[in-house]
Design a protein around this motif. Structure first.
Motif, PDB file in Angstrom:
ATOM      1  N   ASN A 280      -7.351  -6.249 -13.855  1.00 48.07           N
ATOM      2  CA  ASN A 280      -8.707  -6.011 -14.593  1.00 48.07           C
ATOM      3  C   ASN A 280      -9.859  -5.195 -14.350  1.00 48.07           C
ATOM      4  N   PRO A 281     -10.872  -5.518 -14.534  1.00 49.19           N
ATOM      5  CA  PRO A 281     -11.408  -4.665 -14.789  1.00 49.19           C
ATOM      6  C   PRO A 281     -12.991  -5.370 -13.268  1.00 49.19           C
ATOM      7  N   PHE A 282     -12.414  -6.357 -13.361  1.00 52.46           N
ATOM      8  CA  PHE A 282     -13.851  -7.364 -11.851  1.00 52.46           C
ATOM      9  C   PHE A 282     -12.456  -6.617 -10.773  1.00 52.46           C
ATOM     10  N   ASP A 283     -11.470  -6.069 -10.423  1.00 53.20           N
ATOM     11  CA  ASP A 283     -11.163  -5.724  -9.280  1.00 53.20           C
ATOM     12  C   ASP A 283     -11.400  -4.507  -8.661  1.00 53.20           C
ATOM     13  N   ALA A 284     -12.019  -4.561  -7.608  1.00 52.23           N
ATOM     14  CA  ALA A 284     -12.849  -3.709  -6.468  1.00 52.23           C
ATOM     15  C   ALA A 284     -11.379  -2.293  -6.449  1.00 52.23           C
ATOM     16  N   PRO A 285     -11.477  -1.329  -6.506  1.00 55.55           N
ATOM     17  CA  PRO A 285     -10.285  -0.330  -6.074  1.00 55.55           C
ATOM     18  C   PRO A 285     -10.355   0.313  -4.700  1.00 55.55           C
ATOM     19  N   GLY A 286      -9.302  -0.058  -4.095  1.00 51.03           N
ATOM     20  CA  GLY A 286      -9.076   0.648  -3.140  1.00 51.03           C
ATOM     21  C   GLY A 286      -8.050   0.191  -2.279  1.00 51.03           C
ATOM     22  N   LEU A 287      -7.133   0.628  -1.390  1.00 50.52           N
ATOM     23  CA  LEU A 287      -6.304   0.242  -0.943  1.00 50.52           C
ATOM     24  C   LEU A 287      -6.178   0.205   0.312  1.00 50.52           C
ATOM     25  N   ASP A 288      -5.032  -1.118   1.011  1.00 51.52           N
ATOM     26  CA  ASP A 288      -4.837  -2.014   2.381  1.00 51.52           C
ATOM     27  C   ASP A 288      -4.615  -0.447   3.248  1.00 51.52           C
ATOM     28  N   GLU A 289      -5.738   0.168   4.128  1.00 56.19           N
ATOM     29  CA  GLU A 289      -4.275   0.886   5.085  1.00 56.19           C
ATOM     30  C   GLU A 289      -3.476   1.376   6.029  1.00 56.19           C
ATOM     31  N   ASP A 290      -3.733  -0.091   6.755  1.00 55.08           N
ATOM     32  CA  ASP A 290      -2.670  -0.382   6.809  1.00 55.08           C
ATOM     33  C   ASP A 290      -1.378  -1.305   6.132  1.00 55.08           C
ATOM     34  N   ARG A 291      -1.371  -2.226   4.981  1.00 55.99           N
ATOM     35  CA  ARG A 291      -0.575  -2.006   4.741  1.00 55.99           C
ATOM     36  C   ARG A 291       0.274  -0.490   4.964  1.00 55.99           C
ATOM     37  N   LEU A 292      -0.290   0.263   3.690  1.00 57.66           N
ATOM     38  CA  LEU A 292      -0.210   1.989   3.453  1.00 57.66           C
ATOM     39  C   LEU A 292       1.027   2.354   4.707  1.00 57.66           C
ATOM     40  N   ASP A 293       0.479   2.366   6.350  1.00 55.90           N
ATOM     41  CA  ASP A 293       1.186   2.483   7.279  1.00 55.90           C
ATOM     42  C   ASP A 293       2.152   2.392   7.008  1.00 55.90           C
ATOM     43  N   GLU A 294       2.803   0.213   7.599  1.00 55.94           N
ATOM     44  CA  GLU A 294       3.627  -0.180   7.434  1.00 55.94           C
ATOM     45  C   GLU A 294       4.635   0.437   6.491  1.00 55.94           C
ATOM     46  N   THR A 295       4.355   0.540   5.655  1.00 59.55           N
ATOM     47  CA  THR A 295       5.374   0.637   4.628  1.00 59.55           C
ATOM     48  C   THR A 295       5.710   2.848   4.895  1.00 59.55           C
ATOM     49  N   LEU A 296       5.133   3.359   5.080  1.00 57.20           N
ATOM     50  CA  LEU A 296       5.413   4.383   5.319  1.00 57.20           C
ATOM     51  C   LEU A 296       6.569   4.541   6.611  1.00 57.20           C
ATOM     52  N   GLU A 297       6.327   4.010   7.933  1.00 54.46           N
ATOM     53  CA  GLU A 297       6.507   3.280   9.105  1.00 54.46           C
ATOM     54  C   GLU A 297       8.214   3.313   8.862  1.00 54.46           C
ATOM     55  N   ARG A 298       8.288   1.795   7.086  1.00 54.80           N
ATOM     56  CA  ARG A 298       9.183   1.617   6.903  1.00 54.80           C
ATOM     57  C   ARG A 298      10.102   2.110   6.724  1.00 54.80           C
ATOM     58  N   PHE A 299      10.052   3.123   5.508  1.00 53.37           N
ATOM     59  CA  PHE A 299      10.305   4.138   5.021  1.00 53.37           C
ATOM     60  C   PHE A 299      10.091   5.811   5.537  1.00 53.37           C
ATOM     61  N   GLY A 300       9.999   6.116   6.287  1.00 46.04           N
ATOM     62  CA  GLY A 300       9.578   7.210   6.815  1.00 46.04           C
ATOM     63  C   GLY A 300      11.651   7.704   7.698  1.00 46.04           C
ATOM     64  N   GLY A 301      11.864   8.864   6.814  1.00 43.02           N
ATOM     65  CA  GLY A 301      13.174   9.721   7.666  1.00 43.02           C
ATOM     66  C   GLY A 301      13.108  10.356   8.678  1.00 43.02           C
ATOM     67  N   ASP A 302      14.393  10.385   9.085  1.00 41.87           N
ATOM     68  CA  ASP A 302      14.970  11.082  10.428  1.00 41.87           C
ATOM     69  C   ASP A 302      14.015  12.200  10.755  1.00 41.87           C
ATOM     70  N   ASP A 303      13.807  13.177   9.312  1.00 43.19           N
ATOM     71  CA  ASP A 303      13.138  14.780   9.382  1.00 43.19           C
ATOM     72  C   ASP A 303      11.652  14.730   9.018  1.00 43.19           C
TER      73      ASP A 303
END
Length: 699
Positions: free
Chosen positions: A318-341
């Motif tokens: 909604n228009p009252f939500d501030a845009p942004g991204l939780d970088e810690d959560r982003l790193d956790e997701t990339l680590e969890r789904f990182g592949g062998d390549d």
């Protein structure tokens, strides 16, 4: 118009994310453009305008006004056909769309008079044709009128522009890189247009003195001698232009592996973005990042950077939500789904992301605020404590020595707003002619046809039936001999249309001690927040006046930013007396100034109060408030009083105030679009049984 060279792109100080986002779009236009958000005076427009010099030249058909490619011309081009047409190279265009542009200026103008009278399809291309295979730049894109936004959305979705006027139509290709800049303080974008921007960047002025000094030094040097300044940066510009060209050449050979695709899909799912456009944009951005780095493979760092550019504006609910991204959560997701390549799987030896206090960039606790409410000023607001009055009286009265607004003795801490809800439509009666919007009835360029008139100036919206009716009686005198109708200028009729306008919704909120009794302020704030959300959806301007203690203040001057109004409302403390008259007089002053600034925008006054009035003059407070209310009524200001009175004993003071204002009163329950009270009222009105209630009220 000055032919002075633009400020060089390489001379822009700082703004690393902005420059990277623009360069990625230069490398791969399929990324989908950039939205640049930031405060005024942060070189947003300067950087965007400088991008054009870095774009590769475009091969076009010689003489084609629609920039057709020689090898693959548009088969439906109005200037076609282009079989074996010679090609020529020209610089890529940066086309600017003014906020106040007309529809014909954007999509092109079709001469209806010649089409009807002479049978000639005369078309003058608009800005969309000029921007084809180039850049379309919209400064202050959040202030763009709705009908222009709709046209942009259609062109972006279909890659073509259609111009239709009473059965005569023209189509041409319109594929462009959309770049917009905006100041969030002036209002947010519609979600549909927001999602059309591939990437978004938040910019702010540097707080480092040395960097600010360098910005000023370069700006002054450019203004003194633009040509000499551009010459100083010519080598850097040439090198950057060559790097863009090399990255474009490498781009088709970049491989997006399955591991990177899994990370992209997992990241979009983890942050709950809507649709699949985010996945596609992230994939294209990661590929462009690899090409920009001179690599033929996409790595985890490319996916991470793509997420930081492509996802923040797509997470807003909604228009009252501030845009942004939780970088810690982003790193956790990339680590969890990182592949062998992954290129270097041993770079992060810590298996538990929670045991390392340093963030991904080496920082400690200075990261993105917790997900949900966005940043707040100060510590989290607490619920009012047991020191609040909770007597059994209808309403508590403030002591004679109650402090003025801003004094601390009688104040209560700001109470959180209740959950917003969908409100009933509040509108201004009559027919206006204000800015396009979605609230009140108005004469507009778009909407349903209600009549016809003689055109004033250039004909844009033909009323065909009225034109034929005007021309028909004169056919014999004009020597008509064939099946065609002989039409002259005097016969043409312009369609008059009725649509909706946006209004100025001025909130006057009672923040006195009586409103804080029995923890009512949370519900009141929730109601105002709901009305603000409705104002955002209906494209209104909003303002906020509050009164408490001994006076009133303009908490927010009229603006298009409902975000700012919501923030001021959330921080609003309560306490003290109830200077209702002061609040109404302050609102009167605000509206008087706004009528001079924007006379076509009709105001809607929304007073949120229980109707009580206290002040230095004691028993005269209600009389003063009544006189202040009648000032608004005398000027014809549409008004609604949101009655916040609660408890078993009700004095009906808000209803009296509404009558003085010449408006209506609604309770908090009646304000809800799905309230039981509203349903009962609608049923009574439909069956005619509501007349008894109205007669009783009149009596």
């Amino acid at each position: 118009m000055s032919n002075a060279p633009h400020y060089p792109f390489t001379a822009v100080v700082g703004m690393d994310d902005l420059r990277l986002a623009l360069l990625l779009n230069a490398v791969s236009p399929a990324v989908g453009g950039v939205l640049v958000r930031g405060e005024k005076g942060t070189a947003k427009s300067t950087a965007v305008r400088a991008l054009a010099a870095l774009m590769p030249d475009v091969d076009v058909v010689a003489g084609c006004r629609f920039s057709c490619a020689p090898g693959a011309p548009d088969p439906g081009c109005p200037d076609g056909p282009h079989e074996a047409a010679p090609g020529t190279a020209r610089p890529a265009r940066m086309v600017e769309l003014p906020v106040g542009a007309s529809e014909d200026r954007l999509v092109g103008a079709l001469d209806i008079e010649r089409a009807l009278a002479d049978g000639v399809k005369a078309f003058e291309p608009g800005l969309l044709a000029d921007a084809h295979r180039g850049v379309l730049y919209v400064d202050e894109v959040n202030l763009l009128h709705d009908h222009l936004v709709d046209l942009l959305l259609d062109a972006a979705a279909m890659g073509a522009s259609y111009v239709e006027r009473e059965g005569v139509s023209v189509r041409h290709a319109a594929r462009f890189l959309l770049v917009g800049t905006m100041n969030p303080e002036e209002g947010e974008l519609r979600p549909q247009l927001l999602d059309r921007f591939g990437l978004t960047v938040e910019v702010a002025a540097s707080r480092e003195p040395e960097q600010r000094v360098e910005v000023v030094r370069r700006r002054l040097a450019h203004d003194d001698d633009p040509a000499a300044f551009a010459a100083r940066w010519a080598d850097e510009e040439a090198a950057l232009r060559e790097r863009v060209a090399d990255a474009r050449t490498l781009l088709p050979r970049v491989e997006l592996g399955d591991a990177a695709l899994r990370q992209i899909a997992a990241t979009c799912a983890a942050f709950e973005v809507d649709g699949m456009r985010a996945d596609i944009v992230m994939a294209r951005t990661a590929t462009a990042l690899a090409a920009w780095a001179g690599r033929a493979d996409v790595r985890e760092e490319d996916v991470r950077q793509a997420a930081l550019l492509a996802l923040p504006h797509r997470r807003r609910r909604n228009p009252f939500d501030a845009p942004g991204l939780d970088e810690d959560r982003l790193d956790e997701t990339l680590e969890r789904f990182g592949g062998d390549d992954r290129p270097d799987p041993d770079t992060d030896p810590d298996p538990d992301p929670g045991t390392d206090p340093s963030g991904p960039d080496g920082g400690g606790g200075g990261g993105v605020p917790p997900q949900g409410q966005g940043p707040e000023s100060g510590p989290p607001a607490e619920q009012p404590g047991p020191s609040e009055s909770s007597t059994g009286q209808p309403e508590p009265s403030e002591p004679a020595g109650a402090p003025a607004a801003g004094a601390g003795a009688g104040d209560r801490s700001a109470e959180r707003a209740a959950e917003p809800f969908r409100t009933k439509v509040l509108s201004v009666p009559g027919l206006g002619e204000g800015a396009a919007g979605r609230r009140s009835r108005a004469r507009t360029e778009h909407g349903r046809t209600t009549g016809a008139r003689r055109p004033r100036g250039t004909l844009s919206k033909l009323h065909l039936a009225a034109t034929v009716q005007a021309a028909a009686p004169h056919q014999r005198a004009r020597g008509r001999s064939g099946p065609g109708l002989v039409v002259r200028r005097d016969d043409l009729r312009q369609a008059t249309r009725e649509g909706r306008e946006g209004n100025l919704v001025l909130f006057v909120v009672d923040a006195s001690g009586s409103m804080a009794a029995r923890r009512r302020m949370g519900s009141v704030k929730g109601a105002v927040l709901s009305l603000l959300l409705d104002a955002y959806q209906r494209r209104d301007k909003v303002g906020l006046v509050t009164f408490r203690g001994t006076g009133a203040e303009v908490a927010l001057p009229p603006t298009s930013s409902v975000d700012a109004a919501a923030a001021r409302l959330e921080e609003l403390p309560t306490g003290g007396r109830t200077p209702l008259a002061a609040g109404l007089l302050k609102a009167h002053d605000v509206l008087r100034v706004e009528r001079l600034r924007d006379p076509s925008r009709r105001p809607l006054l929304v007073v949120v109060t229980d109707g009580r009035a206290t002040g230095a003059r004691g028993g005269d407070a209600l009389a003063l408030a009544g006189r202040a209310a009648r000032l608004h009524a005398a000027e014809g200001t549409a008004a609604v009083v949101v009655d916040c009175e609660a408890g078993p004993v009700r004095l009906g003071l808000a209803g009296n105030l509404a009558r003085d204002l010449g408006g209506t009163a609604v309770t908090l329950d009646e304000l809800r679009a799905d309230s039981i009270v509203g349903l009962v009222r609608d049923v009574r009105a439909a069956t005619g049984t509501d007349s008894t209630v109205r007669n009783r009220r009149a009596a």
